[in-house]
Design an enzyme around this catalytic site. Structure first.
Site, PDB file in Angstrom:
ATOM      1  N   ARG A 120       0.853  -1.187   0.000  1.00 29.40           N
ATOM      2  CA  ARG A 120       0.000   0.000   0.000  1.00 29.40           C
ATOM      3  C   ARG A 120       0.893   1.244   0.000  1.00 29.40           C
ATOM      4  O   ARG A 120       1.959   1.250   0.624  1.00 29.40           O
ATOM      5  CB  ARG A 120      -0.896   0.028   1.251  1.00 29.40           C
ATOM      6  CG  ARG A 120      -2.037  -0.960   1.236  1.00 29.40           C
ATOM      7  CD  ARG A 120      -3.129  -0.570   0.238  1.00 29.40           C
ATOM      8  NE  ARG A 120      -4.277  -1.494   0.262  1.00 29.40           N
ATOM      9  CZ  ARG A 120      -4.439  -2.526  -0.557  1.00 29.40           C
ATOM     10  NH1 ARG A 120      -3.537  -2.813  -1.471  1.00 29.40           N
ATOM     11  NH2 ARG A 120      -5.525  -3.278  -0.472  1.00 29.40           N
ATOM     12  N   HIS A 160      -0.828   0.171  -9.710  1.00 25.50           N
ATOM     13  CA  HIS A 160      -1.499  -0.764  -8.781  1.00 25.50           C
ATOM     14  C   HIS A 160      -2.030  -1.982  -9.548  1.00 25.50           C
ATOM     15  O   HIS A 160      -3.230  -2.259  -9.571  1.00 25.50           O
ATOM     16  CB  HIS A 160      -2.645  -0.058  -8.037  1.00 25.50           C
ATOM     17  CG  HIS A 160      -3.053  -0.799  -6.784  1.00 25.50           C
ATOM     18  ND1 HIS A 160      -3.435  -0.168  -5.630  1.00 25.50           N
ATOM     19  CD2 HIS A 160      -3.132  -2.125  -6.502  1.00 25.50           C
ATOM     20  CE1 HIS A 160      -3.741  -1.057  -4.703  1.00 25.50           C
ATOM     21  NE2 HIS A 160      -3.562  -2.267  -5.213  1.00 25.50           N
TER      22      HIS A 160
HETATM   23  P1  NAP Z   1      -1.556 -11.691   4.732  1.00 28.65           P
HETATM   24  O1  NAP Z   1      -1.733 -13.093   4.290  1.00 28.65           O
HETATM   25  O2  NAP Z   1      -2.491 -11.143   5.747  1.00 28.65           O
HETATM   26  O3  NAP Z   1      -0.054 -11.554   5.265  1.00 28.65           O
HETATM   27  C1  NAP Z   1       0.407 -10.448   5.945  1.00 28.65           C
HETATM   28  C2  NAP Z   1       1.807 -10.701   6.468  1.00 28.65           C
HETATM   29  O4  NAP Z   1       2.297  -9.506   7.084  1.00 28.65           O
HETATM   30  C3  NAP Z   1       1.857 -11.784   7.539  1.00 28.65           C
HETATM   31  O5  NAP Z   1       3.009 -12.571   7.397  1.00 28.65           O
HETATM   32  C4  NAP Z   1       1.936 -10.991   8.848  1.00 28.65           C
HETATM   33  O6  NAP Z   1       2.597 -11.647   9.914  1.00 28.65           O
HETATM   34  C5  NAP Z   1       2.767  -9.809   8.389  1.00 28.65           C
HETATM   35  N1  NAP Z   1       2.575  -8.661   9.288  1.00 28.65           N
HETATM   36  C6  NAP Z   1       1.442  -7.979   9.545  1.00 28.65           C
HETATM   37  N2  NAP Z   1       1.659  -7.016  10.446  1.00 28.65           N
HETATM   38  C7  NAP Z   1       2.970  -7.081  10.775  1.00 28.65           C
HETATM   39  C8  NAP Z   1       3.810  -6.354  11.648  1.00 28.65           C
HETATM   40  N3  NAP Z   1       3.325  -5.365  12.411  1.00 28.65           N
HETATM   41  N4  NAP Z   1       5.096  -6.706  11.737  1.00 28.65           N
HETATM   42  C9  NAP Z   1       5.570  -7.729  10.984  1.00 28.65           C
HETATM   43  N5  NAP Z   1       4.846  -8.467  10.135  1.00 28.65           N
HETATM   44  C10 NAP Z   1       3.552  -8.131  10.022  1.00 28.65           C
HETATM   45  O7  NAP Z   1      -1.622 -10.707   3.502  1.00 28.65           O
HETATM   46  P2  NAP Z   1      -1.336 -11.018   1.955  1.00 28.65           P
HETATM   47  O8  NAP Z   1      -2.465 -11.721   1.325  1.00 28.65           O
HETATM   48  O9  NAP Z   1      -0.002 -11.654   1.844  1.00 28.65           O
HETATM   49  O10 NAP Z   1      -1.319  -9.536   1.350  1.00 28.65           O
HETATM   50  C11 NAP Z   1      -0.459  -8.538   1.864  1.00 28.65           C
HETATM   51  C12 NAP Z   1      -0.892  -7.169   1.367  1.00 28.65           C
HETATM   52  O11 NAP Z   1      -0.599  -7.026  -0.013  1.00 28.65           O
HETATM   53  C13 NAP Z   1      -2.391  -6.881   1.436  1.00 28.65           C
HETATM   54  O12 NAP Z   1      -2.788  -6.503   2.746  1.00 28.65           O
HETATM   55  C14 NAP Z   1      -2.570  -5.766   0.418  1.00 28.65           C
HETATM   56  O13 NAP Z   1      -2.458  -4.516   1.048  1.00 28.65           O
HETATM   57  C15 NAP Z   1      -1.389  -5.970  -0.536  1.00 28.65           C
HETATM   58  N6  NAP Z   1      -1.833  -6.340  -1.884  1.00 28.65           N
HETATM   59  C16 NAP Z   1      -1.468  -5.549  -2.937  1.00 28.65           C
HETATM   60  C17 NAP Z   1      -1.844  -5.900  -4.227  1.00 28.65           C
HETATM   61  C18 NAP Z   1      -1.436  -5.070  -5.413  1.00 28.65           C
HETATM   62  O14 NAP Z   1      -1.925  -5.279  -6.515  1.00 28.65           O
HETATM   63  N7  NAP Z   1      -0.503  -4.158  -5.262  1.00 28.65           N
HETATM   64  C19 NAP Z   1      -2.608  -7.056  -4.441  1.00 28.65           C
HETATM   65  C20 NAP Z   1      -2.969  -7.820  -3.353  1.00 28.65           C
HETATM   66  C21 NAP Z   1      -2.575  -7.460  -2.075  1.00 28.65           C
HETATM   67  P3  NAP Z   1       2.006 -13.008  10.539  1.00 28.65           P
HETATM   68  O15 NAP Z   1       2.206 -14.060   9.481  1.00 28.65           O
HETATM   69  O16 NAP Z   1       2.841 -13.252  11.720  1.00 28.65           O
HETATM   70  O17 NAP Z   1       0.557 -12.734  10.822  1.00 28.65           O
HETATM   71  C1  GLV Z   2      -5.214  -5.161  -3.937  1.00 28.34           C
HETATM   72  O1  GLV Z   2      -4.532  -4.230  -3.702  1.00 28.34           O
HETATM   73  C2  GLV Z   2      -5.731  -6.047  -2.927  1.00 28.34           C
HETATM   74  O2  GLV Z   2      -5.647  -5.738  -1.738  1.00 28.34           O
HETATM   75  O3  GLV Z   2      -6.241  -7.111  -3.304  1.00 28.34           O
END
Ligand code: NAP
Ligand code: GLV
Length: 306
Positions: A221, A269
Site C-alpha cells: 500500500r 497498482h
Molecule cells: P496476509 O496473508 O495477511 O499476510 C500479511 C503478512 O504480514 C503476515 O506474514 C503478517 O505476519 C505480516 N505482518 C502484519 N503485520 C505485521 C507487523 N506489524 N510486523 C511484521 N509483520 C507483520 O496478507 P497477503 O495476502 O499476503 O497480502 C499482503 C498485502 O498485499 C495486502 O494486505 C494488500 O495490502 C497488498 N496487496 C497488494 C496488491 C497489489 O496489486 N498491489 C494485491 C494484493 C494485495 P504473521 O504471518 O505473523 O501474521
Molecule cells: C489489492 O490491492 C488487494 O488488496 O487485493
C-alpha cells in the site's frame, strides 16, 4: 438468501452473473440506498451508508486481499470480514516481484537504454550473493513471493509478526528483529497489510538500514512509504532505485515527483489483480460453508487489522 454487491468502480454485471450462476437459490443485486437487508455482502470500499443499512449482515467478502479500506468504516460487530485468500493473486505477485528483482539485478533498464541508442556494450556481471532480497510480510502473498525469488538462487530473508519456518528463507519476526532483517536485505519487497503498526514503515530510519545500493519494491500500500524519505535516499545514492506499484493517492497525481524520477519505475497498482472467476468461486465456496455452519479461512482479525 440475499447477496448485496457494492463496488462502484467496476462493471457489476459480470459479477452478478457469476454469483447468480454459482448460487441460483440466492437473490443477488447491486446495492443502492434503501435496498432490502442482505445476508452477505461482496464489496470493495463500500460507503458507510451500506453498512449502516445492514446491521445484521452476516459476512462481508472483500474484493481484494487488503482490508485496510474496509476497516476504516464502522462494520457491525458481529459481521465477519473475509479477505480474498490468494484466488490467483499469489502467482501474479510472484511473477511481478521476480520480474522487478531481475530487471534491477540484471541492469535491464541500462541495457535497454543503451540498445535504444545503438550501443552494443556489456556490463560486469553482478554477484547474486551480493543481492539478498528481503520480503516484509510472509503471509499468503509474501510466502509465495519469497519461494519464487529463492528459485533464482538469490539469498532470501523474510520478516513477519509471528515466527515462521520457510524452506530457503531466513526468517525474522517481530519489531526486535526488524533491524537485523533490514541489515540482511539489499532489495526490500513490501508485502505487509496496512495497519496502525505498519503505516509509514518504509521511512528514512528503516530504509537507511538496507545495505548500500539498496532497491525498494513496494507492492503493498502507498501509505507504507514516506514518499519524501524515499526521494532523499535515492538522491543521496544510498538507494539505487525503486519499483512502486501503490501510492498514497491513486491515481498518482500528475505533479507528483515520482513520475519523472530517473531511479523510480512505476506501475498503476497492477501487481496482483483481483481475478473475477477465481474470486467468485472462492466467495461462493465460503458462503456455502457458512450456510452449513462450517468455519472458513480468510476471516480478518479486527484486533490485528488484517
Ligand atoms: P496476509 O496473508 O495477511 O499476510 C500479511 C503478512 O504480514 C503476515 O506474514 C503478517 O505476519 C505480516 N505482518 C502484519 N503485520 C505485521 C507487523 N506489524 N510486523 C511484521 N509483520 C507483520 O496478507 P497477503 O495476502 O499476503 O497480502 C499482503 C498485502 O498485499 C495486502 O494486505 C494488500 O495490502 C497488498 N496487496 C497488494 C496488491 C497489489 O496489486 N498491489 C494485491 C494484493 C494485495 P504473521 O504471518 O505473523 O501474521
Ligand atoms: C489489492 O490491492 C488487494 O488488496 O487485493
Amino acid at each position: 438468501m440475499r447477496i448485496s454487491f457494492c463496488y462502484a468502480d467496476t462493471k457489476s454485471e459480470p459479477w452478478l452473473a457469476g454469483l447468480r450462476a454459482a448460487l441460483p437459490q440466492a437473490e443477488v443485486e447491486v446495492w443502492s440506498p434503501g435496498a432490502a437487508p442482505a445476508d452477505y455482502g461482496v464489496v470493495w470500499a463500500p460507503p458507510q451508508q451500506f453498512l449502516d443499512e445492514q446491521p445484521h449482515i452476516r459476512a462481508l467478502f472483500n474484493i481484494g486481499a487488503g482490508v485496510d479500506a474496509l476497516l476504516q468504516l464502522q462494520v457491525p460487530a458481529q459481521t465477519l470480514i473475509v479477505r480474498l485468500d490468494d484466488a490467483g493473486m499469489s502467482a501474479q505477485m510472484a511473477e511481478f516481484v521476480c520480474h522487478a528483482v531481475i530487471r534491477h539485478f540484471r541492469e535491464l533498464d541500462h541495457y535497454e537504454a543503451g540498445m535504444n541508442q545503438g550501443q552494443w556494450a556489456f556490463r560486469k556481471p553482478r554477484l547474486r550473493s551480493d543481492c539478498p532480497v528481503g520480503i516484509m510480510g510472509l503471509g499468503v502473498l509474501g510466502q509465495r513471493v519469497a519461494q519464487a525469488v529463492a528459485q533464482f538462487d538469490f539469498p532470501v530473508v523474510g520478516w513477519s509478526r509471528s515466527p515462521k519456518a520457510i524452506e530457503g528463507v531466513r526468517c525474522f519476526a517481530g519489531e526486535a528483529q526488524l533491524p537485523a532483517f533490514l541489515a540482511a536485505s539489499k532489495v526490500l519487497v513490501c508485502l505487509l497489510p496496512l495497519t496502525d503498526e505498519t503505516r509509514g514503515i518504509l521511512r528514512r530510519e528503516t530504509l537507511a538500514q538496507l545495505q548500500p545500493g539498496g532497491y525498494l519494491i513496494n507492492v503493498a500500500r502507498g501509505a507504507h512509504l514516506v514518499d519524501e524519505d524515499l526521494i532523499a535516499l535515492l538522491d543521496s545514492g544510498h538507494l539505487a532505485g525503486a519499483a512502486l506499484d501503490v501510492f498514497r493517492q491513486e491515481p498518482l497525481p500528475a505533479q507528483h515527483t515520482f513520475w519523472k524520477h530517473p531511479k523510480i519505475t512505476l506501475t498503476p497498482h497492477t501487481s496482483a489483480r483481483t481475478l473475477r472467476d477465481e474470486s467468485i468461486a472462492q466467495m461462493v465456496g465460503k458462503i456455502m460453508a457458512l450456510e452449513r455452519g462450517e468455519p472458513i479461512a480468510g476471516v480478518v482479525s479486527r484486533d490485528k487489522g488484517y
